[in-house]
Design a protein around this motif. Sequence first.
Motif, mmCIF file in Angstrom:
data_model
loop_
_atom_site.group_PDB
_atom_site.id
_atom_site.type_symbol
_atom_site.label_atom_id
_atom_site.label_comp_id
_atom_site.label_asym_id
_atom_site.label_seq_id
_atom_site.Cartn_x
_atom_site.Cartn_y
_atom_site.Cartn_z
ATOM 1 N N LEU A 4 0.797 -1.226 0.000
ATOM 2 C CA LEU A 4 0.000 0.000 0.000
ATOM 3 C C LEU A 4 0.831 1.278 0.000
ATOM 4 N N HIS A 5 2.152 1.156 -0.096
ATOM 5 C CA HIS A 5 2.976 2.370 -0.145
ATOM 6 C C HIS A 5 4.337 2.027 -0.735
ATOM 7 N N SER A 6 4.425 2.170 -2.055
ATOM 8 C CA SER A 6 5.687 1.889 -2.745
ATOM 9 C C SER A 6 6.078 3.108 -3.560
ATOM 10 N N HIS A 7 7.375 3.371 -3.648
ATOM 11 C CA HIS A 7 7.868 4.420 -4.556
ATOM 12 C C HIS A 7 8.459 3.742 -5.782
ATOM 13 N N LEU A 8 7.673 2.920 -6.414
ATOM 14 C CA LEU A 8 8.157 2.104 -7.542
ATOM 15 C C LEU A 8 8.812 2.952 -8.628
ATOM 16 N N GLY A 83 -1.388 10.407 -2.333
ATOM 17 C CA GLY A 83 -0.210 10.102 -1.518
ATOM 18 C C GLY A 83 1.061 10.199 -2.360
ATOM 19 N N GLU A 84 2.176 10.516 -1.862
ATOM 20 C CA GLU A 84 2.380 10.718 -0.446
ATOM 21 C C GLU A 84 2.168 12.187 -0.110
ATOM 22 N N VAL A 85 1.296 12.427 0.856
ATOM 23 C CA VAL A 85 1.091 13.780 1.354
ATOM 24 C C VAL A 85 1.233 13.730 2.876
ATOM 25 N N LEU A 145 -2.195 5.999 7.725
ATOM 26 C CA LEU A 145 -0.976 6.583 8.277
ATOM 27 C C LEU A 145 0.183 5.652 7.937
ATOM 28 N N HIS A 146 1.085 6.171 7.107
ATOM 29 C CA HIS A 146 2.211 5.369 6.629
ATOM 30 C C HIS A 146 3.364 5.513 7.618
ATOM 31 N N TRP A 147 3.993 4.421 7.996
ATOM 32 C CA TRP A 147 5.138 4.386 8.921
ATOM 33 C C TRP A 147 4.908 5.301 10.135
ATOM 34 N N SER A 193 5.823 -1.422 1.624
ATOM 35 C CA SER A 193 7.263 -1.642 1.525
ATOM 36 C C SER A 193 8.022 -0.335 1.781
ATOM 37 N N ASP A 194 7.500 0.783 1.280
ATOM 38 C CA ASP A 194 8.185 2.076 1.286
ATOM 39 C C ASP A 194 9.537 1.982 0.575
ATOM 40 N N GLY A 195 9.673 1.012 -0.320
ATOM 41 C CA GLY A 195 10.897 0.920 -1.110
ATOM 42 C C GLY A 195 10.894 1.988 -2.193
HETATM 43 MN MN MN Z 1 7.280 7.032 1.444
#
Ligand code: MN
Length: 248
Positions: A4-8, A83-85, A145-147, A193-195
Amino acid sequence: MIDLHSHLDLYPNALELLERVGRENRFTLVVTTSPRAWLATTQVFRRYNNIKVALGLHPEVADKKFNEFDLLLSSIHKTNFIGEVGIDGSARNLNTLEKQELIFKSTIRECEKVGGRVISIHSRDAVSKVLTTIRTYENCGIPILHWFSGSVEELTTAIKMGCYFSINPVMIRGEKGRELISRIPCNLILPESDGPFVKMAGRPIMPWEAMNICSDLSRIWRMPIESVKDMIEENFKKLLQGMSGFSR
Ligand code: MN
């Protein structure tokens, strides 16, 4: 696999990875750091139905990308995913705090105006500010809420507000992260992942590795890993159902 949160788009070999992500992951939410990056990435990723690109303006580039603020607001009606905001209140970003708050507040207000959005939110050292804004525009949609790295008190407030929490394998292996995660109800947890920013074994984590949190969750929740995976699936399904409630 779900992420649900990747910077691919920010992996050096993004185009090579794209096909594998599309194949291995049932769903990937690619968050972007600026509206122009969103425009470009949406074009490149459009062939993949199970990869969604979220419209973002990362708080750490609030100043640098401030000229894209109008584009951000005027594009919110075009996508279900934002996102990401968010707001970053850490020392090195304090000088842009006013701009960050203006961008975030306007974004959340616009999300409410268009009938609700799924919103992946950065809240480092700024949880109470972020929560106050979400509460002001309570029909903004579904905040994730991410991380999350706030206090137990802030966590309790966010849980009461029904926020989701996307958590990654590095967060869950840290002492503080684990302690916070153990206090979050099972039905509010989603994998991320937040990769490529999150690294595992010295290399960027991959979108299909977000679900690695399940083995740690199985210990925290004292639940067989298969039940953990079912729970995550169920949470993801609920998220999609929640989206169908957005008015258009
Ligand atoms: Mn991020």
